[in-house]
Design a protein around this motif. Structure first.
Motif, PDB file in Angstrom:
ATOM      1  N   THR A  76      65.963  42.057  49.132  1.00 10.00           N
ATOM      2  CA  THR A  76      66.553  41.213  50.175  1.00 10.00           C
ATOM      3  C   THR A  76      66.384  41.858  51.544  1.00 10.00           C
ATOM      4  O   THR A  76      66.106  41.175  52.528  1.00 10.00           O
ATOM      5  CB  THR A  76      68.043  40.930  49.885  1.00 10.00           C
ATOM      6  N   ASP A  77      66.511  43.188  51.616  1.00 14.19           N
ATOM      7  CA  ASP A  77      66.274  43.882  52.887  1.00 14.19           C
ATOM      8  C   ASP A  77      64.823  43.705  53.330  1.00 14.19           C
ATOM      9  O   ASP A  77      64.542  43.565  54.518  1.00 14.19           O
ATOM     10  CB  ASP A  77      66.596  45.370  52.757  1.00 14.19           C
ATOM     11  N   LYS A  78      63.895  43.708  52.382  1.00 13.34           N
ATOM     12  CA  LYS A  78      62.479  43.489  52.716  1.00 13.34           C
ATOM     13  C   LYS A  78      62.289  42.111  53.346  1.00 13.34           C
ATOM     14  O   LYS A  78      61.552  41.954  54.323  1.00 13.34           O
ATOM     15  CB  LYS A  78      61.605  43.653  51.473  1.00 13.34           C
ATOM     16  N   ARG A  79      62.968  41.105  52.806  1.00 10.02           N
ATOM     17  CA  ARG A  79      62.895  39.749  53.373  1.00 10.02           C
ATOM     18  C   ARG A  79      63.478  39.739  54.789  1.00 10.02           C
ATOM     19  O   ARG A  79      62.930  39.117  55.694  1.00 10.02           O
ATOM     20  CB  ARG A  79      63.638  38.759  52.477  1.00 10.02           C
ATOM     21  N   VAL A  80      64.569  40.450  54.987  1.00 12.62           N
ATOM     22  CA  VAL A  80      65.189  40.521  56.319  1.00 12.62           C
ATOM     23  C   VAL A  80      64.243  41.202  57.311  1.00 12.62           C
ATOM     24  O   VAL A  80      64.134  40.772  58.468  1.00 12.62           O
ATOM     25  CB  VAL A  80      66.556  41.219  56.249  1.00 12.62           C
ATOM     26  N   VAL A  81      63.535  42.233  56.888  1.00 12.34           N
ATOM     27  CA  VAL A  81      62.554  42.885  57.751  1.00 12.34           C
ATOM     28  C   VAL A  81      61.497  41.859  58.193  1.00 12.34           C
ATOM     29  O   VAL A  81      61.130  41.796  59.375  1.00 12.34           O
ATOM     30  CB  VAL A  81      61.893  44.090  57.043  1.00 12.34           C
TER      31      VAL A  81
END
Length: 146
Positions: free
Chosen positions: A134-139
């Motif tokens: 999910t953090d990768k998507r936010v990046v």
């Protein structure tokens, strides 16, 4: 899948267009994420995020806006739960009084639970700079806003 695990995170961006990230070691694993964590029973998202910033950063934050909520399936890396993460843009309303590191996992001290913070310029930020899906998507979303 046993239960839902609700997480809340803050995207704190400074005046140099850098976002704060957290290097952590817990549960015998190392990972990099945005500041924040799990919601407690009886707690709302905003109160949970403010509590997390006080606990992790010893700083009070103001919520600016909702940024993203998980819109795909994510299984926890630590247990048999489904993760639902909510991200907010935040700004600090008290000073940040913790060491800022420049190297990943540059922890002060020893122990089972360790944490250190770094600023990364959003223009230089990549999905490899964070651990969880999910953090990768936010990046990706942060970079798209440049």
């Amino acid at each position: 899948m046993e239960y839902f695990n609700v997480r809340v995170y803050g995207l704190l961006v400074n005046d140099r267009n850098e976002v704060l990230i957290s290097d952590e070691q817990e549960y015998g694993q190392r990972f990099i994420k945005f500041p924040g964590g799990g919601l407690e029973i009886g707690e709302g998202l905003i109160d949970g995020l403010k509590r997390e910033f006080l606990e992790e950063c010893e700083a009070e934050v103001e919520i600016i806006s909702h940024f993203y909520t998980t819109d795909f399936f994510v299984r926890s890396a630590f247990n048999d739960s489904q993760i639902i993460s909510v991200y907010y843009m935040v700004k600090n309303i008290t000073s940040l009084n913790f060491p800022i590191k420049t190297i990943a996992y540059d922890f002060d001290g020893k122990g089972d639970v360790l944490q250190a913070f770094r600023w990364i310029n959003i223009a230089d930020l990549t999905t490899d700079d964070v651990t969880f899906p999910t953090d990768k998507r936010v990046v990706e979303l942060l970079r798209a806003e440049l």
